[in-house]
Design a protein around this motif. Structure first.
Motif, PDB file in Angstrom:
ATOM      1  N   PRO A  85      -2.021 -17.971 -34.697  1.00 15.26           N
ATOM      2  CA  PRO A  85      -2.600 -16.675 -35.089  1.00 15.26           C
ATOM      3  C   PRO A  85      -2.743 -15.693 -33.936  1.00 15.26           C
ATOM      4  N   GLU A  86      -3.189 -16.177 -32.777  1.00 11.35           N
ATOM      5  CA  GLU A  86      -3.399 -15.277 -31.649  1.00 11.35           C
ATOM      6  C   GLU A  86      -2.082 -14.724 -31.124  1.00 11.35           C
ATOM      7  N   ALA A  87      -1.002 -15.504 -31.226  1.00 13.07           N
ATOM      8  CA  ALA A  87       0.306 -15.026 -30.778  1.00 13.07           C
ATOM      9  C   ALA A  87       0.870 -14.013 -31.768  1.00 13.07           C
ATOM     10  N   ALA A  88       0.673 -14.275 -33.063  1.00 13.20           N
ATOM     11  CA  ALA A  88       1.178 -13.363 -34.087  1.00 13.20           C
ATOM     12  C   ALA A  88       0.467 -12.018 -34.034  1.00 13.20           C
ATOM     13  N   ALA A  89      -0.768 -12.020 -33.510  1.00 15.16           N
ATOM     14  CA  ALA A  89      -1.539 -10.778 -33.428  1.00 15.16           C
ATOM     15  C   ALA A  89      -1.306 -10.023 -32.128  1.00 15.16           C
ATOM     16  N   ASN A  90      -0.514 -10.603 -31.232  1.00 17.63           N
ATOM     17  CA  ASN A  90      -0.225  -9.989 -29.942  1.00 17.63           C
ATOM     18  C   ASN A  90       1.148  -9.328 -29.999  1.00 17.63           C
ATOM     19  N   THR A  91       1.215  -8.015 -29.842  1.00 13.61           N
ATOM     20  CA  THR A  91       2.468  -7.272 -30.015  1.00 13.61           C
ATOM     21  C   THR A  91       3.573  -7.772 -29.099  1.00 13.61           C
ATOM     22  N   ALA A  92       3.254  -7.998 -27.836  1.00 13.41           N
ATOM     23  CA  ALA A  92       4.263  -8.442 -26.875  1.00 13.41           C
ATOM     24  C   ALA A  92       4.788  -9.832 -27.228  1.00 13.41           C
ATOM     25  N   LYS A  93       3.873 -10.724 -27.566  1.00 14.11           N
ATOM     26  CA  LYS A  93       4.297 -12.079 -27.921  1.00 14.11           C
ATOM     27  C   LYS A  93       5.059 -12.089 -29.244  1.00 14.11           C
ATOM     28  N   LEU A  94       4.649 -11.235 -30.158  1.00 15.85           N
ATOM     29  CA  LEU A  94       5.322 -11.166 -31.451  1.00 15.85           C
ATOM     30  C   LEU A  94       6.780 -10.742 -31.283  1.00 15.85           C
ATOM     31  N   GLU A  95       7.044  -9.829 -30.373  1.00 14.47           N
ATOM     32  CA  GLU A  95       8.413  -9.398 -30.114  1.00 14.47           C
ATOM     33  C   GLU A  95       9.268 -10.546 -29.596  1.00 14.47           C
ATOM     34  N   VAL A  96       8.698 -11.358 -28.711  1.00 20.59           N
ATOM     35  CA  VAL A  96       9.421 -12.515 -28.178  1.00 20.59           C
ATOM     36  C   VAL A  96       9.683 -13.530 -29.287  1.00 20.59           C
ATOM     37  N   LEU A  97       8.677 -13.758 -30.133  1.00 19.09           N
ATOM     38  CA  LEU A  97       8.835 -14.692 -31.245  1.00 19.09           C
ATOM     39  C   LEU A  97       9.909 -14.217 -32.219  1.00 19.09           C
TER      40      LEU A  97
END
Length: 275
Positions: free
Chosen positions: A209-221
């Protein structure tokens, strides 16, 4: 004859407890079912490690007559974890056993596990000078469970995807191992299909959840998701309907129940994150 489970508990026997060298040698030599494959010998210094769950080890139940143990063979000092560390391989595991304060790399082989009477635990104590760290004990128990609970694609599908693609997906996931829960998949059938038939597959990259809510991490995912889709897209006889990216906080129990884990849990172990 009743098993003295109170004495076993008092002695401190648990999953991961280690027998002394003398007790290990005696139990290996007297095993009713010999654990060694033909032509294989265990080296001097091999110790037995309890594989049974701690609750079964100390259980008052008269049904629990036996425990399972696994030989742990010491390795030469130049050996490393290699591909057998972090529970990567369901058949072989390398972990450090601390012997009198010194970490010694040992190797365990799942097919060599065997049973001994639980009553022997009331007559012997765990070796006080040999133990496994909490981290390696996590790897050990995870490795034990992988023997009976791991991904099993139909052989025909495995061949179509290919070993190289599995490795490429693993390498791709390693870039985001701390931000994902799992790689999930759903198949149209678990049967072995002929060459003229097609497997339909749906895949979900399940993010924390915390990664999905982080814009930068979401782009990498999203980049990782696209790469996985690219790897799977050109396989003959495999139709990938969708490779989706989802947050575990938003996945329903019903949806999760319709998917299986692809089986890259060892990435979490390697990153020192419990699966």
């Amino acid at each position: 004859m009743a098993i003295d489970h109170k004495q076993i508990h008092e002695f401190g026997w648990l999953q991961g407890s280690i027998f002394s060298l003398a007790d290990s040698a005696e139990l290996i030599a007297s095993a009713h079912w010999h654990p060694l494959p033909e032509g294989h010998e265990l080296p001097a210094g091999t110790r037995l490690v309890i594989a049974s769950h701690s609750c079964d080890v100390v259980s008052p139940s008269a049904m629990e007559r036996y425990i399972e143990v696994c030989p742990a063979a010491p390795l030469p000092t130049q050996e490393t974890l290699g591909q057998f560390g972090y529970a990567r391989d369901p058949r072989r595991l390398r972990i450090a056993v601390n012997i009198e304060g010194q970490a010694v790399l040992h190797e365990l082989c799942a097919p060599m596990r065997f049973v001994v009477g639980r009553a022997v635990l009331a007559e012997r104590r765990p070796d006080p000078d040999a133990w496994i760290t909490e981290e390696d004990l996590d790897h050990y128990t995870f490795w034990l469970s992988a023997r009976v609970r791991r991904r099993s694609f139909p052989n025909a599908l495995d061949q179509r995807i290919g070993t190289d693609s599995h490795k490429r997906i693993r390498k791709t996931l390693s870039k985001v191992e701390s931000d994902i829960e799992a790689l999930l998949y759903s198949l149209s059938t678990e049967k072995e299909l002929g060459e003229e038939e097609t497997y339909r597959m749906r895949v979900i990259l399940l993010a924390k959840p915390e990664a999905a809510a982080n814009t930068a991490k979401l782009e990498v995912l999203e980049t990782v998701r696209d790469k996985i889709e690219e790897i799977l897209s050109d396989k003959p006889g495999v139709e990938v309907e969708v490779v989706d990216l989802a947050s575990s906080a938003r996945m329903s129990v019903a949806t999760a129940a319709s998917y299986k884990n692809w089986g890259f849990e060892d990435l979490s172990l390697e990153a020192d994150i419990k699966p």
